[in-house]
Design a protein around this motif. Structure first.
Motif, mmCIF file in Angstrom:
data_model
loop_
_atom_site.group_PDB
_atom_site.id
_atom_site.type_symbol
_atom_site.label_atom_id
_atom_site.label_comp_id
_atom_site.label_asym_id
_atom_site.label_seq_id
_atom_site.Cartn_x
_atom_site.Cartn_y
_atom_site.Cartn_z
ATOM 1 N N THR A 147 1.348 -1.192 -0.033
ATOM 2 C CA THR A 147 -0.415 0.351 0.320
ATOM 3 C C THR A 147 0.454 1.144 0.049
ATOM 4 O O THR A 147 0.658 2.296 -0.048
ATOM 5 N N PHE A 148 2.333 1.213 0.230
ATOM 6 C CA PHE A 148 2.919 2.491 -0.446
ATOM 7 C C PHE A 148 3.319 2.839 -1.351
ATOM 8 O O PHE A 148 4.582 3.603 -1.237
ATOM 9 N N VAL A 149 3.166 2.062 -2.554
ATOM 10 C CA VAL A 149 3.844 2.164 -3.603
ATOM 11 C C VAL A 149 3.436 3.273 -4.383
ATOM 12 O O VAL A 149 4.420 4.760 -4.909
ATOM 13 N N ALA A 150 2.317 3.926 -4.151
ATOM 14 C CA ALA A 150 1.965 5.331 -4.507
ATOM 15 C C ALA A 150 2.551 6.716 -3.819
ATOM 16 O O ALA A 150 3.259 7.483 -4.302
ATOM 17 N N PHE A 151 2.904 6.367 -2.665
ATOM 18 C CA PHE A 151 3.856 7.488 -1.773
ATOM 19 C C PHE A 151 5.410 7.840 -2.608
ATOM 20 O O PHE A 151 5.748 8.000 -2.445
ATOM 21 N N VAL A 152 5.914 6.597 -2.734
ATOM 22 C CA VAL A 152 7.280 6.807 -3.729
ATOM 23 C C VAL A 152 7.127 6.536 -5.142
ATOM 24 O O VAL A 152 8.349 6.760 -5.316
ATOM 25 N N SER A 153 6.286 6.779 -5.489
ATOM 26 C CA SER A 153 5.806 7.314 -6.922
ATOM 27 C C SER A 153 5.117 8.234 -8.347
ATOM 28 O O SER A 153 5.922 9.426 -8.374
ATOM 29 N N LEU A 154 4.423 7.692 -8.728
ATOM 30 C CA LEU A 154 3.484 8.552 -9.679
ATOM 31 C C LEU A 154 3.424 10.351 -8.861
ATOM 32 O O LEU A 154 3.591 11.353 -9.603
ATOM 33 N N GLY A 204 3.894 -2.353 -10.950
ATOM 34 C CA GLY A 204 3.022 -1.702 -10.993
ATOM 35 C C GLY A 204 2.670 -0.516 -10.778
ATOM 36 O O GLY A 204 2.255 0.244 -11.707
ATOM 37 N N MET A 205 3.772 0.269 -10.188
ATOM 38 C CA MET A 205 4.323 1.124 -10.667
ATOM 39 C C MET A 205 4.358 2.026 -12.092
ATOM 40 O O MET A 205 4.272 3.081 -12.455
ATOM 41 N N ALA A 206 5.157 1.182 -12.262
ATOM 42 C CA ALA A 206 5.478 1.349 -14.435
ATOM 43 C C ALA A 206 4.251 1.437 -14.838
ATOM 44 O O ALA A 206 3.944 2.566 -16.031
ATOM 45 N N LEU A 207 3.364 0.744 -14.840
ATOM 46 C CA LEU A 207 2.334 0.461 -15.666
ATOM 47 C C LEU A 207 1.245 0.671 -15.368
ATOM 48 O O LEU A 207 0.449 1.913 -16.498
ATOM 49 N N PHE A 219 14.234 12.768 -3.754
ATOM 50 C CA PHE A 219 14.836 13.640 -2.663
ATOM 51 C C PHE A 219 16.143 13.445 -2.900
ATOM 52 O O PHE A 219 17.427 14.595 -3.202
ATOM 53 N N GLY A 220 16.309 12.438 -2.654
ATOM 54 C CA GLY A 220 17.984 12.337 -2.617
ATOM 55 C C GLY A 220 18.743 12.893 -2.053
ATOM 56 O O GLY A 220 19.512 13.907 -2.487
ATOM 57 N N ASN A 221 18.907 12.649 -0.724
ATOM 58 C CA ASN A 221 19.365 14.001 0.083
ATOM 59 C C ASN A 221 20.838 13.576 1.257
ATOM 60 O O ASN A 221 19.462 12.545 2.073
ATOM 61 N N GLU A 222 21.178 13.381 1.621
ATOM 62 C CA GLU A 222 22.373 12.666 2.673
ATOM 63 C C GLU A 222 21.790 12.754 3.675
ATOM 64 O O GLU A 222 22.029 11.333 4.932
ATOM 65 N N LEU A 223 21.538 13.567 4.291
ATOM 66 C CA LEU A 223 21.418 14.117 5.845
ATOM 67 C C LEU A 223 19.825 12.967 5.855
ATOM 68 O O LEU A 223 19.116 12.379 7.025
#
Length: 373
Positions: free
Chosen positions: A120-127, A179-182, A235-239
Motif C-alpha cells: 500500500t506504500f507504492v503511491a507514496f514513492v512513485s507517481l 505496478g508503478m511502471a504500468l 529527494f536524494g539527500n544524505e542527511l
C-alpha cells in the motif's frame, strides 16, 4: 427477631475453559466449541458466562500480519454477532475476549486482511512526486498526482503482487515496481488526453539558486552513496538518508525481529546496499559528470534486499547481488528512460529496470552462491 439467613446472589457465574487453536481454519471450530459449552452452562443455571480470552482465535500469534488476519471489527465481527445472538436468545450475559481491529474505511484497506504483506506504500514513492517534478507545483498538479497514484498505482501493484508474485513465488518488489511502471504509463497517457490534469500553476518569478558543480571527489562520492538511500530521483539527500539509517539501526537494536520483515537480515542488507551504491557511483562516475544524475540507487531499493531475503545474508550473496545490480541496473534504466515519450517522467525507466534486473539477478545469485533456483 434477627434474620440470620445467608443472602443468595441472583447471579450464577460459569467460567468456561477450553483450548482455542490459532489458525483461520480453526476459527469456526473455536467459536462453535465455546457456544456449545456456554449452552451447557445455561442448562446448569448460569446467567453470567465467561469465555476464555481470544476464545474464537486462540492466543499466540506469530506475527502482526497473522494477528490482523484473525482480528474482527467491533461493528461487523462475525464472532461478536454470534455471541450477541446467543446472549439475547438465552437472556444471559456472555463475556468473551477477541482480537479487535479498527474498521477500515480506506479504499484498499481490505487487502491487509489477506495475512501477508501488501504494497500500500507504492503511491507514496512513485507517481505523485513524479507528477510535481514533471508538471511543476500548484494544487491542481498535486491533487491530480495524489489521486492518480492512489487509484492507479496502488491497485496495479496489489494485483501484480497478489496474483503473480505470490503464486509464482517471485520477489514482491517485482510486483511493486511493475505496478508503478504500468500505472504511471497509464496516468501520463491520461494526462496527455486530459491536459488540465497536469497543467502547472504559474511559476514563481523568484530566481532559482545556481548550483555549484561538484568536484566528484571522495567527499562527493560518500555523500552521493548516502543520498542514494533516500529515494534518489525525488529527494536524494544524505542527511535524510542518515536519519533513515540511524532510525533503522535503532529499531534493530530495540527489536531485532521487527525490521526487514522479521528476517534478522537488516545488517547484511544495509551492507549490500552501501556496497551497491559505492560500486555504482564509482564505476559510473563519468555518467554522473555527463548527466548530473544517474540512477545508481536502483539496486539499493530492489535487487540487493530482494536477493538477501531470498538467499540469506552470507558474503557471497551480499557482494554478488551488490556488484551485479550496480553494473547492470543503472545503464538499463537510462536506456529505457531515454526512449520514453517526453510527456512521461523518466522514473518509469528506473522502476522497469528494477523489475527486470531483480527477476534476472535473484535466481542467478542463487545459482552462483550455491542456493539453486
Amino acid at each position: 427477631m434477627s434474620d440470620n439467613r445467608t443472602p443468595v446472589s441472583p447471579v450464577r457465574i460459569a467460567v468456561i475453559q477450553y483450548d482455542p487453536q490459532v489458525g483461520l481454519k480453526h476459527c469456526d471450530g473455536n467459536l462453535s466449541r465455546g457456544l456449545v459449552l456456554a449452552e451447557r452452562a445455561v442448562r446448569d443455571g448460569a446467567n453470567l458466562i465467561v469465555l476464555p480470552e481470544l476464545a474464537n482465535t486462540g492466543y499466540t500469534f506469530q506475527s502482526r500480519a497473522e494477528a490482523y488476519a484473525h482480528a474482527e471489527t467491533l461493528e461487523e465481527g462475525r464472532s461478536l454477532q454470534a455471541w450477541t445472538d446467543f446472549a439475547v436468545e438465552h437472556q444471559v450475559y456472555l463475556a468473551a475476549g477477541f482480537a479487535e481491529r479498527e474498521g477500515l474505511k480506506l479504499v484498499w484497506g481490505w487487502t491487509l486482511a489477506a495475512g501477508s504483506w501488501q504494497p500500500t506504500f507504492v503511491a507514496f514513492v512513485s507517481l505523485p512526486a513524479a507528477f510535481v517534478l514533471l508538471f511543476g507545483g500548484g494544487w491542481q498538479v498535486t491533487i491530480s498526482g495524489a489521486l492518480l497514484g492512489a487509484l492507479l498505482v496502488t491497485p496495479a501493484s496489489l494485483i501484480v503482487v497478489n496474483y503473480l508474485c505470490y503464486p509464482l513465488q517471485l520477489p514482491a518488489v517485482v510486483g511493486n515496481v511493475s505496478g508503478m511502471a504500468l500505472a504511471s504509463i497509464l496516468a501520463f497517457i491520461l494526462c496527455k488526453l486530459f491536459s488540465s490534469w497536469g497543467r502547472p500553476s504559474e511559476r514563481s518569478s523568484v530566481a532559482e539558486p545556481v548550483a555549484v558543480p561538484p568536484d566528484y571527489g571522495v567527499i562527493w562520492t560518500l555523500r552521493r552513496v548516502l543520498a542514494d538511500f533516500s529515494e534518489a530521483p525525488f529527494f536524494g539527500n544524505e542527511l535524510a538518508s542518515l536519519g533513515l539509517l540511524l532510525g533503522a539501526l535503532l529499531a534493530y537494536q530495540l527489536a531485532p525481529e521487527e525490521p526487514a520483515y522479521g528476517s534478522l537480515l537488516l545488517m547484511p542488507m544495509i551492507a549490500g546496499q552501501f556496497l551497491a551504491s559505492l560500486v555504482g557511483v564509482v564505476f559510473w562516475r563519468q555518467q554522473w559528470r555527463a548527466r548530473s544524475w544517474y540512477p545508481t540507487y536502483i539496486p539499493i531499493v530492489s535487487i540487493v534486499p530482494a536477493t538477501v531475503l531470498a538467499h540469506g545474508g552470507n558474503w557471497q550473496v551480499v557482494v554478488t547481488s551488490a556488484v551485479l545490480g550496480a553494473l547492470v541496473a543503472p545503464p538499463l534504466a537510462a536506456a529505457i528512460s531515454q526512449r520514453l515519450p517526453g510527456y512521461m517522467h523518466g522514473y518509469i525507466g528506473n522502476v522497469m529496470s528494477m523489475a527486470i534486473c531483480t527477476l534476472a539477478i535473484v535466481p542467478l545469485v542463487g545459482v552462483l552462491a550455491g542456493g539453486g533456483l
